[in-house]
Design a protein around this motif. Structure first.
Motif, PDB file in Angstrom:
ATOM      1  N   SER A  44       0.827  -1.207   0.000  1.00 16.66           N
ATOM      2  CA  SER A  44       0.000   0.000   0.000  1.00 16.66           C
ATOM      3  C   SER A  44       0.862   1.259   0.000  1.00 16.66           C
ATOM      4  O   SER A  44       0.575   2.228  -0.718  1.00 16.66           O
ATOM      5  CB  SER A  44      -0.913   0.003   1.235  1.00 16.66           C
ATOM      6  N   ALA A  45       1.915   1.256   0.815  1.00 14.22           N
ATOM      7  CA  ALA A  45       2.794   2.422   0.878  1.00 14.22           C
ATOM      8  C   ALA A  45       3.489   2.652  -0.455  1.00 14.22           C
ATOM      9  O   ALA A  45       3.683   3.802  -0.884  1.00 14.22           O
ATOM     10  CB  ALA A  45       3.818   2.244   1.990  1.00 14.22           C
ATOM     11  N   HIS A  46       3.865   1.585  -1.138  1.00 16.37           N
ATOM     12  CA  HIS A  46       4.496   1.748  -2.448  1.00 16.37           C
ATOM     13  C   HIS A  46       3.489   2.236  -3.488  1.00 16.37           C
ATOM     14  O   HIS A  46       3.861   2.980  -4.411  1.00 16.37           O
ATOM     15  CB  HIS A  46       5.160   0.442  -2.882  1.00 16.37           C
ATOM     16  N   ARG A  47       2.248   1.834  -3.355  1.00 11.71           N
ATOM     17  CA  ARG A  47       1.245   2.385  -4.258  1.00 11.71           C
ATOM     18  C   ARG A  47       1.111   3.899  -4.041  1.00 11.71           C
ATOM     19  O   ARG A  47       1.009   4.666  -4.994  1.00 11.71           O
ATOM     20  CB  ARG A  47      -0.111   1.702  -4.056  1.00 11.71           C
ATOM     21  N   PHE A  48       1.155   4.298  -2.774  1.00  8.55           N
ATOM     22  CA  PHE A  48       1.088   5.732  -2.483  1.00  8.55           C
ATOM     23  C   PHE A  48       2.277   6.469  -3.076  1.00  8.55           C
ATOM     24  O   PHE A  48       2.117   7.498  -3.744  1.00  8.55           O
ATOM     25  CB  PHE A  48       1.046   5.958  -0.966  1.00  8.55           C
ATOM     26  N   ILE A  49       3.495   5.953  -2.842  1.00  7.20           N
ATOM     27  CA  ILE A  49       4.690   6.655  -3.304  1.00  7.20           C
ATOM     28  C   ILE A  49       4.728   6.696  -4.827  1.00  7.20           C
ATOM     29  O   ILE A  49       5.256   7.626  -5.438  1.00  7.20           O
ATOM     30  CB  ILE A  49       5.967   6.008  -2.698  1.00  7.20           C
ATOM     31  N   SER A  50       4.122   5.680  -5.469  1.00 10.74           N
ATOM     32  CA  SER A  50       4.087   5.674  -6.932  1.00 10.74           C
ATOM     33  C   SER A  50       3.108   6.701  -7.477  1.00 10.74           C
ATOM     34  O   SER A  50       3.197   7.109  -8.638  1.00 10.74           O
ATOM     35  CB  SER A  50       3.712   4.279  -7.441  1.00 10.74           C
ATOM     36  N   LYS A  51       2.154   7.140  -6.638  1.00  9.11           N
ATOM     37  CA  LYS A  51       1.178   8.143  -7.042  1.00  9.11           C
ATOM     38  C   LYS A  51       1.710   9.577  -6.906  1.00  9.11           C
ATOM     39  O   LYS A  51       1.062  10.525  -7.345  1.00  9.11           O
ATOM     40  CB  LYS A  51      -0.093   8.012  -6.193  1.00  9.11           C
ATOM     41  N   THR A  52       2.858   9.736  -6.275  1.00  8.27           N
ATOM     42  CA  THR A  52       3.387  11.084  -6.083  1.00  8.27           C
ATOM     43  C   THR A  52       3.726  11.725  -7.423  1.00  8.27           C
ATOM     44  O   THR A  52       3.865  11.043  -8.443  1.00  8.27           O
ATOM     45  CB  THR A  52       4.646  11.079  -5.206  1.00  8.27           C
ATOM     46  N   LEU A  53       3.893  13.039  -7.393  1.00  6.04           N
ATOM     47  CA  LEU A  53       4.246  13.763  -8.608  1.00  6.04           C
ATOM     48  C   LEU A  53       5.722  13.619  -8.961  1.00  6.04           C
ATOM     49  O   LEU A  53       6.155  14.084 -10.022  1.00  6.04           O
ATOM     50  CB  LEU A  53       3.906  15.251  -8.442  1.00  6.04           C
ATOM     51  N   SER A  54       6.521  12.997  -8.082  1.00  4.07           N
ATOM     52  CA  SER A  54       7.963  12.875  -8.303  1.00  4.07           C
ATOM     53  C   SER A  54       8.256  12.168  -9.623  1.00  4.07           C
ATOM     54  O   SER A  54       7.674  11.121  -9.926  1.00  4.07           O
ATOM     55  CB  SER A  54       8.607  12.093  -7.159  1.00  4.07           C
ATOM     56  N   VAL A  55       9.195  12.726 -10.396  1.00  2.00           N
ATOM     57  CA  VAL A  55       9.511  12.123 -11.697  1.00  2.00           C
ATOM     58  C   VAL A  55      10.253  10.804 -11.543  1.00  2.00           C
ATOM     59  O   VAL A  55      10.251   9.979 -12.456  1.00  2.00           O
ATOM     60  CB  VAL A  55      10.331  13.081 -12.589  1.00  2.00           C
ATOM     61  N   MET A  56      10.894  10.584 -10.394  1.00  2.00           N
ATOM     62  CA  MET A  56      11.576   9.317 -10.137  1.00  2.00           C
ATOM     63  C   MET A  56      11.117   8.747  -8.799  1.00  2.00           C
ATOM     64  O   MET A  56      10.900   9.492  -7.842  1.00  2.00           O
ATOM     65  CB  MET A  56      13.106   9.502 -10.109  1.00  2.00           C
ATOM     66  N   VAL A  57      10.967   7.436  -8.752  1.00  2.73           N
ATOM     67  CA  VAL A  57      10.667   6.725  -7.511  1.00  2.73           C
ATOM     68  C   VAL A  57      11.654   5.574  -7.379  1.00  2.73           C
ATOM     69  O   VAL A  57      11.849   4.807  -8.335  1.00  2.73           O
ATOM     70  CB  VAL A  57       9.226   6.178  -7.492  1.00  2.73           C
ATOM     71  N   ALA A  58      12.295   5.472  -6.228  1.00  2.00           N
ATOM     72  CA  ALA A  58      13.236   4.387  -5.965  1.00  2.00           C
ATOM     73  C   ALA A  58      12.616   3.428  -4.953  1.00  2.00           C
ATOM     74  O   ALA A  58      12.187   3.844  -3.874  1.00  2.00           O
ATOM     75  CB  ALA A  58      14.554   4.936  -5.433  1.00  2.00           C
ATOM     76  N   VAL A  59      12.579   2.156  -5.307  1.00  2.00           N
ATOM     77  CA  VAL A  59      12.088   1.109  -4.411  1.00  2.00           C
ATOM     78  C   VAL A  59      13.300   0.380  -3.846  1.00  2.00           C
ATOM     79  O   VAL A  59      14.115  -0.162  -4.596  1.00  2.00           O
ATOM     80  CB  VAL A  59      11.184   0.111  -5.156  1.00  2.00           C
ATOM     81  N   ARG A  60      13.414   0.380  -2.544  1.00  2.00           N
ATOM     82  CA  ARG A  60      14.560  -0.257  -1.916  1.00  2.00           C
ATOM     83  C   ARG A  60      14.403  -1.772  -1.936  1.00  2.00           C
ATOM     84  O   ARG A  60      13.368  -2.312  -1.537  1.00  2.00           O
ATOM     85  CB  ARG A  60      14.701   0.247  -0.479  1.00  2.00           C
ATOM     86  N   LEU A  61      15.428  -2.472  -2.405  1.00  2.78           N
ATOM     87  CA  LEU A  61      15.361  -3.929  -2.502  1.00  2.78           C
ATOM     88  C   LEU A  61      15.110  -4.567  -1.137  1.00  2.78           C
ATOM     89  O   LEU A  61      14.395  -5.564  -1.034  1.00  2.78           O
ATOM     90  CB  LEU A  61      16.651  -4.468  -3.130  1.00  2.78           C
ATOM     91  N   ALA A  62      15.675  -3.991  -0.080  1.00  2.00           N
ATOM     92  CA  ALA A  62      15.475  -4.546   1.265  1.00  2.00           C
ATOM     93  C   ALA A  62      14.016  -4.482   1.688  1.00  2.00           C
ATOM     94  O   ALA A  62      13.547  -5.329   2.461  1.00  2.00           O
ATOM     95  CB  ALA A  62      16.355  -3.791   2.270  1.00  2.00           C
TER      96      ALA A  62
END
Length: 621
Positions: free
Chosen positions: A541-559
């Motif tokens: 859910s948190a990654h869905r939120f961060i993917s909805k941000t206006l930021s042109v780049m999103v980094a998902v931490r492998l850990a």
């Protein structure tokens, strides 16, 4: 009157007269601090104060911004290269594993692979393993060489047994890895020379050595001297060496270099191998159609006693270290044990120290991240033998550094990201936005008076992420593992930890609220001690939120994707926690089959393809 003169002299040389306290209140620095920092900068306290006219403000230079980011949002996976497990590596992630990660990212629809700094460490003292306290930022870490991919490599049953043992450890055994890799590489080097197929005679290697010049030669000489000193009971760093070897231009060093010419050439060969393999990984990222490719990190400084400070002494301030003033999460302040470029030298000359340092990474990368971007304007410098609260901020030539970044990023077509966290000088974030340097936004830090900021409050010209190497995973944050770790390691006093735990209760509720407001479904009845299954749902859910941000780049931490329990690094610790050593719980070959990896990748694929069409630069801040 003396104090007035001292204050004026300090201000003239860019020394701030105030610093923050743990309560975020500005307090004056002492006269003793002013004297110590002035002396470190090479300024005589008796010097006359001169009136300097302020030059008119110049337009802020703009760094490269790729068409990919103009067209829409991208995402990628960030990781520590050393933490990767695989069925073939030697107990530490390597450049061949990195190629595997580029293929995995491609299969998941990701656009980049983000990495820890790959700077050269102290090979003679492998346990000095922090990628953020390197020996030299212009050189690469030979421990990332995939030795089994080096021409001439032959495995033996004894070596295979040793490698199996190195792979099975939960922490990187840097000493064991270095011994296995350097011994084997030395054997390959000698075998090639004996057989007449010496790569040291190849045209490509000769060109590499010539291009590297004195910087490469002196680094190789340092590594050779460092190993020599270790065998004789001295330290790997030059401050622990015999006096006659502490400067590279002494007669004793010249005599040593002549007697150890083959060893020096061997270390240049290691740099060449690392260069070839990292270059191959960068090409693999392009072949896999990753839109950004590799995203490399730059440490804010180098070790006080490393190759860089030994070989380019005049470029650094010798009697201070980089740190940070006291704050609520490190009430005594921090001493990072890093050498700082001299403000007068950092941007001087066509091939300035700063230019050489950033281009050493940009040549392989589609994006770089500048750790502690506040250093573009100022650094907190702590005099040697002083506690961090005895330090002071010193100004750096911001416009010149931004110009270097603009020129280099345009040449290498490399996006620049600035880690603009912590205590920032006023107006810096606005300047970075105008310079087209992406802001660095971590979910847990994006809070205001009313709680977590909504997705549309993130600046477009930014990289958003949930956690980094200095943080627990989101699941760990939810459980308060970061607060408990700071208490267990004595970083903050017990009463402060109790306050932080109480605050975390409210932060958890605020996180659920902002997710709900963004239309992101969250699991119900999620206590702080929730089981892994419930927390997995929250992580998605948190990654869905961060993917909805206006930021042109999103980094998902492998850990975060693998649900690691052990943090990468606990800031403020040294011997009490094995920082920079924990490996991932799963090998690279199994990551694609992990449910959480697939779920997060699906979320990113669903939410990230949005358009920036028509977006004006003025709208990106």
């Amino acid at each position: 009157m003396m104090g007035s003169h001292l204050d004026q002299l300090a201000k003239q040389h860019g020394i701030s007269l105030m610093r923050p306290s743990p309560d975020n209140v500005e307090v004056p620095i002492s006269d003793e601090t002013k004297r110590q920092v002035l002396a470190a900068l090479g300024v005589d306290e008796r010097s006359a104060v001169t009136q300097q006219k302020q030059p008119p403000p110049k337009a802020i230079p703009q760094s490269y911004l790729s068409e990919t980011l103009e067209q829409g949002g991208v995402w990628g996976i960030s990781l520590q290269l050393y933490e990767l497990r695989s069925k073939r590596n030697w107990g530490i992630g390597d450049f061949e594993d990195l190629i595997g990660m580029t293929r995995l990212c491609s299969s998941l629809g990701a656009d980049f692979v983000g990495l820890n700094p790959l700077h050269a460490p102290f090979l003679a003292d492998p346990d000095r393993c922090s990628p953020y306290e390197p020996s030299n930022r212009q050189m690469l870490n030979p421990l990332y060489i995939a030795v089994d991919k080096v021409p001439g490599f032959k495995a033996s049953p004894e070596l295979e047994r040793r490698l199996r043992s190195l792979r099975e450890t939960d922490l990187v055994d840097y000493v064991g890895v270095a011994e296995a890799k350097l011994t084997t590489l030395r054997e390959i080097w000698r075998s090639q020379q004996a057989s007449g197929s010496d790569t040291a005679d190849s045209e490509d290697f000769q060109n590499f050595v010539q291009a590297g010049g004195d910087v490469l030669r002196l680094h190789a000489l340092f590594e050779t001297l460092s190993a020599f000193m270790i065998k004789r009971g001295n330290g790997a760093g030059w401050k622990g060496w015999l006096v006659e070897y502490r400067t590279p231009d002494s007669p004793e060093v010249a005599e040593f270099a002549e007697a150890h010419a083959d060893d020096i050439r061997f270390h240049m060969w290691l740099q060449w191998l690392a260069h070839l393999q990292l270059g191959k990984a960068a090409e693999a990222a392009l072949d896999a159609r990753l839109k950004i490719g590799l995203y490399l990190d730059l440490a804010v400084g180098e070790a006080m006693d490393g190759s860089a400070t030994w070989s380019e002494r005049d470029a650094y301030i010798s009697d201070v270290t980089v740190g940070s003033p006291p704050d609520p999460f490190a009430t005594a302040g921090q001493d990072w044990h890093l050498a700082a470029f001299h403000p007068d030298q950092i941007a001087s000359g066509k091939q300035s120290p700063y230019r050489r340092m950033v281009t050493a990474a940009m040549r392989y990368a589609g994006a770089i991240r500048i750790d502690h971007a506040a250093a573009l304007r100022r650094l907190f410098l702590v005099p040697l033998e002083s506690a961090p609260d005895g330090g002071a901020y010193v100004n750096y030539p911001q416009h010149k550094l931004l110009q270097i970044l603009a020129d280099a990023s345009a040449e290498y077509r490399c996006v620049v990201i600035g880690e603009d966290l912590g205590m920032l000088p006023e107006g810096l974030q606005d300047d970075l936005a105008e310079a087209q340097i992406l802001s660095y936004r971590i979910l847990s830090y994006e809070r205001g008076e009313d709680g977590f900021k909504p997705a549309d409050a993130y600046p477009r010209l930014s990289l958003a992420c949930i956690s980094t190497h200095d943080h627990q995973t989101l699941a760990g944050w939810w459980r308060g593992a970061d607060i408990k770790a700071r208490a267990e390691h004595g970083i903050v006093p017990p009463h402060v930890s109790a306050t932080h735990l109480d605050q975390r209760k409210h932060e958890r509720e605020e996180l659920k609220l902002v997710l709900d407001e963004a239309g992101v479904e969250t699991p119900h009845r999620l206590p702080s001690a929730a089981n892994d299954q419930k927390l997995r749902e929250l992580v998605v859910s948190a990654h869905r939120f961060i993917s909805k941000t206006l930021s042109v780049m999103v980094a998902v931490r492998l850990a975060d994707m693998t649900g690691e329990k052990q943090p990468t690094n606990i800031p403020g610790t040294s011997d009490s926690y094995p920082n920079w050593k924990p490996k991932l719980s799963l090998p690279v070959e199994e990551l694609a089959n992990l449910l959480l990896v697939q779920e997060i990748a699906d979320v990113m694929q669903q939410e990230r393809p949005w358009s920036n069409a028509g977006l004006q630069l003025s709208e990106r801040s």
